[in-house]
Enzyme design. Structure first.
Site, PDB file in Angstrom:
ATOM      1  N   ASN A 249      77.875 -17.286 -60.803  1.00  0.00           N
ATOM      2  CA  ASN A 249      77.103 -17.559 -61.308  1.00  0.00           C
ATOM      3  C   ASN A 249      77.254 -18.829 -60.788  1.00  0.00           C
ATOM      4  O   ASN A 249      76.917 -19.758 -59.963  1.00  0.00           O
ATOM      5  CB  ASN A 249      77.392 -17.307 -62.769  1.00  0.00           C
ATOM      6  CG  ASN A 249      78.987 -18.100 -62.945  1.00  0.00           C
ATOM      7  OD1 ASN A 249      79.963 -18.315 -62.230  1.00  0.00           O
ATOM      8  ND2 ASN A 249      78.656 -18.761 -64.215  1.00  0.00           N
TER       9      ASN A 249
ATOM     10  N   GLU B  70      74.299 -21.981 -62.392  1.00  0.00           N
ATOM     11  CA  GLU B  70      73.747 -22.418 -63.755  1.00  0.00           C
ATOM     12  C   GLU B  70      72.934 -23.527 -63.497  1.00  0.00           C
ATOM     13  O   GLU B  70      72.523 -24.199 -62.237  1.00  0.00           O
ATOM     14  CB  GLU B  70      74.959 -23.280 -64.763  1.00  0.00           C
ATOM     15  CG  GLU B  70      75.833 -21.681 -65.241  1.00  0.00           C
ATOM     16  CD  GLU B  70      76.502 -22.005 -66.217  1.00  0.00           C
ATOM     17  OE1 GLU B  70      76.631 -23.190 -66.654  1.00  0.00           O
ATOM     18  OE2 GLU B  70      77.693 -21.509 -66.397  1.00  0.00           O
ATOM     19  N   ASN B  71      72.014 -24.136 -64.189  1.00  0.00           N
ATOM     20  CA  ASN B  71      70.368 -24.626 -64.674  1.00  0.00           C
ATOM     21  C   ASN B  71      71.015 -25.542 -66.076  1.00  0.00           C
ATOM     22  O   ASN B  71      70.671 -25.424 -66.650  1.00  0.00           O
ATOM     23  CB  ASN B  71      69.383 -24.214 -63.661  1.00  0.00           C
ATOM     24  CG  ASN B  71      68.734 -24.816 -63.825  1.00  0.00           C
ATOM     25  OD1 ASN B  71      67.774 -26.247 -64.431  1.00  0.00           O
ATOM     26  ND2 ASN B  71      67.968 -24.858 -62.707  1.00  0.00           N
ATOM     27  N   ALA B  72      70.200 -27.069 -65.443  1.00  0.00           N
ATOM     28  CA  ALA B  72      70.016 -27.733 -66.618  1.00  0.00           C
ATOM     29  C   ALA B  72      69.006 -27.522 -67.410  1.00  0.00           C
ATOM     30  O   ALA B  72      69.170 -27.420 -68.670  1.00  0.00           O
ATOM     31  CB  ALA B  72      69.583 -28.901 -66.296  1.00  0.00           C
TER      32      ALA B  72
ATOM     33  N   GLU C  47      77.162 -11.109 -61.805  1.00  0.00           N
ATOM     34  CA  GLU C  47      76.395 -10.191 -60.397  1.00  0.00           C
ATOM     35  C   GLU C  47      75.104 -10.197 -60.010  1.00  0.00           C
ATOM     36  O   GLU C  47      74.617  -9.446 -59.122  1.00  0.00           O
ATOM     37  CB  GLU C  47      76.606  -9.083 -61.642  1.00  0.00           C
ATOM     38  CG  GLU C  47      78.342  -8.811 -62.375  1.00  0.00           C
ATOM     39  CD  GLU C  47      78.526 -10.189 -63.761  1.00  0.00           C
ATOM     40  OE1 GLU C  47      78.090 -11.138 -63.772  1.00  0.00           O
ATOM     41  OE2 GLU C  47      78.930  -9.641 -64.144  1.00  0.00           O
TER      42      GLU C  47
ATOM     43  N   CYS D 107      77.189  -9.051 -68.985  1.00  0.00           N
ATOM     44  CA  CYS D 107      76.461  -8.875 -69.778  1.00  0.00           C
ATOM     45  C   CYS D 107      75.921  -7.773 -69.786  1.00  0.00           C
ATOM     46  O   CYS D 107      75.840  -7.477 -68.791  1.00  0.00           O
ATOM     47  CB  CYS D 107      75.997 -10.599 -69.730  1.00  0.00           C
ATOM     48  SG  CYS D 107      74.722 -10.411 -68.296  1.00  0.00           S
TER      49      CYS D 107
ATOM     50  N   CYS E 173      72.853  -7.454 -66.639  1.00  0.00           N
ATOM     51  CA  CYS E 173      73.524  -7.295 -65.688  1.00  0.00           C
ATOM     52  C   CYS E 173      74.056  -5.953 -65.174  1.00  0.00           C
ATOM     53  O   CYS E 173      73.680  -5.739 -64.742  1.00  0.00           O
ATOM     54  CB  CYS E 173      74.553  -7.942 -65.330  1.00  0.00           C
ATOM     55  SG  CYS E 173      74.321 -10.310 -64.531  1.00  0.00           S
TER      56      CYS E 173
HETATM   57  N1  THU Z   1      77.922 -14.776 -66.442  1.00  0.00           N
HETATM   58  C1  THU Z   1      78.478 -14.425 -65.459  1.00  0.00           C
HETATM   59  O1  THU Z   1      78.155 -14.563 -64.075  1.00  0.00           O
HETATM   60  N2  THU Z   1      78.209 -13.302 -65.636  1.00  0.00           N
HETATM   61  C2  THU Z   1      78.564 -12.020 -66.729  1.00  0.00           C
HETATM   62  O2  THU Z   1      78.391 -10.581 -66.760  1.00  0.00           O
HETATM   63  C3  THU Z   1      78.841 -13.232 -68.089  1.00  0.00           C
HETATM   64  C4  THU Z   1      78.289 -14.597 -67.816  1.00  0.00           C
HETATM   65  C5  THU Z   1      78.069 -16.695 -66.450  1.00  0.00           C
HETATM   66  C6  THU Z   1      77.154 -16.650 -67.210  1.00  0.00           C
HETATM   67  C7  THU Z   1      76.465 -18.474 -67.570  1.00  0.00           C
HETATM   68  O3  THU Z   1      76.187 -18.656 -65.891  1.00  0.00           O
HETATM   69  C8  THU Z   1      78.187 -18.077 -67.782  1.00  0.00           C
HETATM   70  O4  THU Z   1      79.244 -16.647 -67.133  1.00  0.00           O
HETATM   71  C9  THU Z   1      78.464 -18.201 -69.260  1.00  0.00           C
HETATM   72  O5  THU Z   1      77.741 -17.851 -69.747  1.00  0.00           O
END
Ligand code: THU
Length: 162
Positions: free
Chosen positions: A62, A64-66, A75, A112, A115
């Site tokens: 994963n 992320e971003n500000a 995924e 999620c 995904c």
């Molecule tokens: N996240 C994933 O990478 N995959 C998932 O299936 C669930 C959530 C990440 C997104 C975010 O960066 C962090 O987990 C918290 O939600």
């Protein structure tokens, strides 16, 4: 009126030691790569590793971003890399693991909703199931034979032609 029911079965293994060598290898790699995820906001570090039909292994974490909605899950990051690097190949198996800020986790989490939709598109595109292996950095492992089982009554390209 009638009622419909949806249910599915999946396998639950006590530990990575009970998996086949190939699946254990993928899970081990997904556990290891969680460390490299970029998740400074959630501190929830996710790693996904896939075995492709051409024998290649592709990884995603994963990012992320500000500006929070800009972030992408492990995924879908993996799905994008796979499509760009090996457009002729498809995913056979994807292992997904995660760790919290203490570097641990012992319960499987599943992809999620967004995904799940992206995984379904890949399954449809290549007309092949994606087996999912889900686990924390230790403990039980869930094996789901095809990712689409996680998305019943799904919306697909077929619906756009109705
Ligand atoms: N996240 C994933 O990478 N995959 C998932 O299936 C669930 C959530 C990440 C997104 C975010 O960066 C962090 O987990 C918290 O939600």
């Amino acid at each position: 009126m009638k009622k419909e029911q949806y249910s599915f079965q999946f396998e639950v293994f006590d530990s990575i030691n009970d998996l086949s060598k190939e699946d254990a290898n993928l899970l081990q790699q997904s556990r290891a790569i969680t460390k490299t995820a970029y998740a400074p906001y959630s501190n929830f570090f996710v790693g996904a590793v896939a075995l492709l039909s051409n024998g290649e292994i592709v990884k995603g974490t994963n990012q992320e971003n500000a500006s929070f909605p800009v972030g992408i899950c492990a995924e879908r990051s993996l799905l994008s890399s796979t499509a760009a690097l090996f457009p002729a190949a498809h995913i056979l198996t994807m292992a997904i693991s995660y760790q919290n800020k203490n570097g641990k986790s012992n319960t499987p989490v599943s992809p999620c909703g967004m995904c799940r939709q992206a995984l379904l598109e890949h399954e449809k595109r290549y007309d092949h199931p994606i087996k999912l292996i889900l686990s924390g950095t230790e403990g039980e492992v869930y094996v789901i034979e095809r990712s689409s089982l996680l998305l019943p009554l799904s919306f697909t390209g077929d619906d756009l032609r109705k």
